[in-house]
Design a protein around this motif. Structure first.
Motif, mmCIF file in Angstrom:
data_model
loop_
_atom_site.group_PDB
_atom_site.id
_atom_site.type_symbol
_atom_site.label_atom_id
_atom_site.label_comp_id
_atom_site.label_asym_id
_atom_site.label_seq_id
_atom_site.Cartn_x
_atom_site.Cartn_y
_atom_site.Cartn_z
ATOM 1 N N UNK A 78 -32.088 -29.389 44.008
ATOM 2 C CA UNK A 78 -32.605 -30.592 43.368
ATOM 3 C C UNK A 78 -33.430 -30.255 42.136
ATOM 4 N N UNK A 79 -33.668 -31.279 41.293
ATOM 5 C CA UNK A 79 -34.466 -31.136 40.079
ATOM 6 C C UNK A 79 -35.638 -32.117 40.167
ATOM 7 N N UNK A 80 -36.749 -31.640 40.704
ATOM 8 C CA UNK A 80 -37.876 -32.532 40.923
ATOM 9 C C UNK A 80 -39.203 -31.982 40.419
ATOM 10 N N UNK A 122 -36.456 -20.320 12.607
ATOM 11 C CA UNK A 122 -35.758 -19.411 11.693
ATOM 12 C C UNK A 122 -34.938 -18.396 12.498
ATOM 13 N N UNK A 123 -34.384 -17.436 11.770
ATOM 14 C CA UNK A 123 -33.537 -16.413 12.395
ATOM 15 C C UNK A 123 -34.288 -15.086 12.528
ATOM 16 N N UNK A 124 -35.410 -15.120 13.199
ATOM 17 C CA UNK A 124 -36.189 -13.901 13.419
ATOM 18 C C UNK A 124 -35.951 -13.292 14.795
ATOM 19 N N UNK A 125 -35.200 -14.009 15.638
ATOM 20 C CA UNK A 125 -34.972 -13.536 17.002
ATOM 21 C C UNK A 125 -36.001 -14.040 17.984
ATOM 22 N N UNK A 126 -36.960 -14.823 17.498
ATOM 23 C CA UNK A 126 -37.991 -15.398 18.357
ATOM 24 C C UNK A 126 -37.660 -16.870 18.610
ATOM 25 N N UNK A 127 -37.967 -17.354 19.809
ATOM 26 C CA UNK A 127 -37.762 -18.771 20.114
ATOM 27 C C UNK A 127 -38.750 -19.212 21.197
ATOM 28 N N UNK A 128 -38.914 -20.516 21.306
ATOM 29 C CA UNK A 128 -39.822 -21.095 22.286
ATOM 30 C C UNK A 128 -39.053 -22.090 23.151
ATOM 31 N N UNK A 129 -39.436 -22.166 24.408
ATOM 32 C CA UNK A 129 -38.861 -23.142 25.334
ATOM 33 C C UNK A 129 -40.000 -23.877 26.032
ATOM 34 N N UNK A 130 -39.828 -25.174 26.228
ATOM 35 C CA UNK A 130 -40.892 -25.975 26.831
ATOM 36 C C UNK A 130 -40.299 -26.949 27.835
ATOM 37 N N UNK A 131 -41.156 -27.508 28.661
ATOM 38 C CA UNK A 131 -40.756 -28.469 29.689
ATOM 39 C C UNK A 131 -41.942 -29.369 29.994
ATOM 40 N N UNK A 132 -41.700 -30.394 30.798
ATOM 41 C CA UNK A 132 -42.741 -31.344 31.188
ATOM 42 C C UNK A 132 -42.809 -31.402 32.702
ATOM 43 N N UNK A 133 -43.984 -31.167 33.258
ATOM 44 C CA UNK A 133 -44.156 -31.178 34.705
ATOM 45 C C UNK A 133 -44.042 -32.604 35.249
ATOM 46 N N UNK A 134 -43.531 -32.739 36.441
ATOM 47 C CA UNK A 134 -43.563 -34.010 37.151
ATOM 48 C C UNK A 134 -44.970 -34.199 37.708
ATOM 49 N N UNK A 135 -45.558 -35.356 37.430
ATOM 50 C CA UNK A 135 -46.950 -35.579 37.854
ATOM 51 C C UNK A 135 -47.126 -35.553 39.368
ATOM 52 N N UNK A 136 -46.047 -35.789 40.104
ATOM 53 C CA UNK A 136 -46.149 -35.867 41.556
ATOM 54 C C UNK A 136 -46.125 -34.497 42.223
ATOM 55 N N UNK A 137 -45.855 -33.443 41.437
ATOM 56 C CA UNK A 137 -45.734 -32.113 42.034
ATOM 57 C C UNK A 137 -46.566 -31.098 41.255
ATOM 58 N N UNK A 138 -47.202 -30.223 41.984
ATOM 59 C CA UNK A 138 -47.969 -29.136 41.363
ATOM 60 C C UNK A 138 -47.036 -27.946 41.189
ATOM 61 N N UNK A 139 -46.581 -27.731 39.967
ATOM 62 C CA UNK A 139 -45.605 -26.681 39.740
ATOM 63 C C UNK A 139 -46.174 -25.493 38.996
ATOM 64 N N UNK A 182 -39.072 -22.185 38.902
ATOM 65 C CA UNK A 182 -40.286 -22.982 39.077
ATOM 66 C C UNK A 182 -40.584 -23.139 40.566
ATOM 67 N N UNK A 183 -41.863 -23.074 40.888
ATOM 68 C CA UNK A 183 -42.266 -23.188 42.293
ATOM 69 C C UNK A 183 -43.222 -24.359 42.489
ATOM 70 N N UNK A 184 -43.027 -25.088 43.578
ATOM 71 C CA UNK A 184 -43.971 -26.114 44.020
ATOM 72 C C UNK A 184 -44.112 -25.966 45.520
ATOM 73 N N UNK A 185 -45.321 -25.618 45.965
ATOM 74 C CA UNK A 185 -45.552 -25.253 47.373
ATOM 75 C C UNK A 185 -44.620 -24.104 47.743
#
Length: 309
Positions: free
Chosen positions: A102-104, A121-138, A188-191
Motif C-alpha cells: 500500500x501507499x499510505x 542543470x547537467x551536473x549529475x546532482x539532483x533532489x527528490x522530495x515527498x510529502x508526509x501523510x499527516x495521519x502517519x509518523x514516517x 519509508x517506515x511508519x511504526x
C-alpha cells in the motif's frame, strides 16, 4: 491472497547502519487467509553460547532463549525484540518490519506523484522530495540509487527537513550521451510497516532550468540563460516560451497560454506583461517557472507563478 504473497519481511538489527537485511525465512498461508513468518533473530556474535532472555516491546518475555532464536510474526505485525542477559541488563535489539504493497505513509501529489525528482542543470546532482501523510509518523530508513547497467553508485543524503534527499552521481559526464537510467528506491517506515517507492529516470528526464533572467535594453527585453545552466550554451541550448498579457490591476497574471521562441530579444509594450520560461531544447523535460516583466511607468520585474507546467 496475492497481496499476502507479495509482502516481504525485513529484519533490522540495532547494530546495522545504512542497510536492511532481508530475512532468510519462509511463510505459510493459514486457512483463515493470514500468514505467519518464522524470523531468525540473533542478539550478537559476542553472546554466542550465553543464556539470553528476549522480550517484546510490551515487556512480555518470550519462551525462546539463547543468542539465536526463531520468532513467529503474523501478517502486518512487526515489532521490536530486545535481548538481555540473566541479570536483566540490556544487550541489543532488533526491529522486525513488514513491507506491504500500500501507499499510505506519503501523499500522492497531482502531476508529481509520490516522489518528485528534479535538477536545475547537467551536473549529475539532483533532489527528490515527498510529502508526509499527516495521519502517519514516517521516516526514511534506506535509500538506494544505482545506474541500471554498470551499477555505478549514486550517493544520496537525507536533508535536515526529513522530506528531501540530495543525490550526486560522481561519474556523471554532461558532455557524454546518457545511456543508463538511475534506479532509485526509497524505503519509508511508519511504526513497524515499510513502504517501498521506486523511480527510474535519466538526468535529461528531470532537468528543469531555473527561472529565465531578463534585462531591459532600450525598448527590448533581453532573455538570458539562468546562471546555473551549463555552458557552452551552444552545446546546452534552451528554447523559450513567451506570452504577452494585459493583467490590469491583478497582482498575479495568468501565464498559462504561450508561444515558443528561440529569439532572446522581445519588444516591450506599455501596459503589457511579458511571461517567459525555458526548457532544454534537446529533450522534453520540465519547463522552468515563469518569469514576468511589466513595462509600466516604473519598470518592474517579478517572478511568476508555477503555472501551466
Amino acid at each position: 491472497m496475492i497481496l499476502l504473497v507479495l509482502q516481504v519481511l525485513f529484519v533490522l538489527p540495532h547494530t546495522t547502519t545504512g542497510s536492511i537485511k532481508v530475512a532468510e525465512s519462509y511463510w505459510t498461508l493459514q486457512p483463515n487467509g493470514l500468514f505467519e513468518v518464522q524470523v531468525p533473530l540473533m542478539c550478537g556474535e559476542a553472546f554466542e553460547g550465553q543464556d539470553i532472555v528476549w522480550k517484546r516491546a510490551s515487556g512480555e518475555k518470550l519462551q525462546e532463549r539463547g543468542n539465536r532464536i526463531l520468532v513467529t510474526v503474523e501478517e502486518r505485525r512487526g515489532g521490536r525484540y530486545t535481548c538481555y542477559n540473566t541479570e536483566d541488563s540490556y544487550l541489543n535489539h532488533t526491529l522486525v518490519l513488514v513491507r506491504w504493497p500500500y501507499k499510505k505513509i506519503i501523499k500522492e501529489i497531482p502531476e508529481k506523484g509520490y516522489v518528485h525528482c528534479s535538477t536545475n542543470n547537467y551536473s549529475g546532482s539532483f533532489q527528490c522530495s515527498w510529502t508526509w501523510d499527516e495521519k502517519r509518523a514516517g521516516e526514511v530508513i534506506l535509500i538506494k540509487a544505482v545506474r541500471s547497467y554498470s551499477g555505478g553508485n549514486v550517493s544520496c543524503s537525507l536533508n535536515s527537513s526529513g522530506q528531501t534527499i540530495t543525490c550526486q552521481d560522481q561519474e556523471y559526464c554532461p558532455y557524454a550521451e546518457e545511456l543508463e537510467h538511475i534506479n532509485l528506491t526509497i524505503y519509508f517506515r511508519s511504526n513497524y510497516v515499510v513502504e517501498t517507492y521506486y523511480l527510474q529516470f535519466q538526468i535529461s528526464d528531470i532537468v528543469r532550468p531555473d527561472m529565465v533572467r531578463v534585462k531591459k535594453k532600450n525598448n527590448t527585453l533581453e532573455l538570458h540563460y539562468p546562471d546555473t545552466w551549463n555552458i557552452p550554451f551552444s552545446y546546452f541550448p534552451l528554447t523559450f516560451q513567451v506570452k504577452e498579457i494585459r493583467c490590469g490591476r491583478k497582482s498575479d497574471c495568468d501565464c498559462s497560454n504561450h508561444k515558443s521562441s528561440k529569439d532572446q530579444h522581445w519588444p516591450l509594450k506599455k501596459g503589457v506583461t511579458v511571461c517567459v520560461r525555458a526548457q532544454d531544447d534537446l529533450c522534453n523535460s520540465p519547463w522552468s517557472e515563469w518569469t514576468q516583466y511589466n513595462k509600466t511607468n516604473k519598470d518592474q520585474h517579478r517572478p511568476g507563478q508555477t503555472q501551466g507546467l
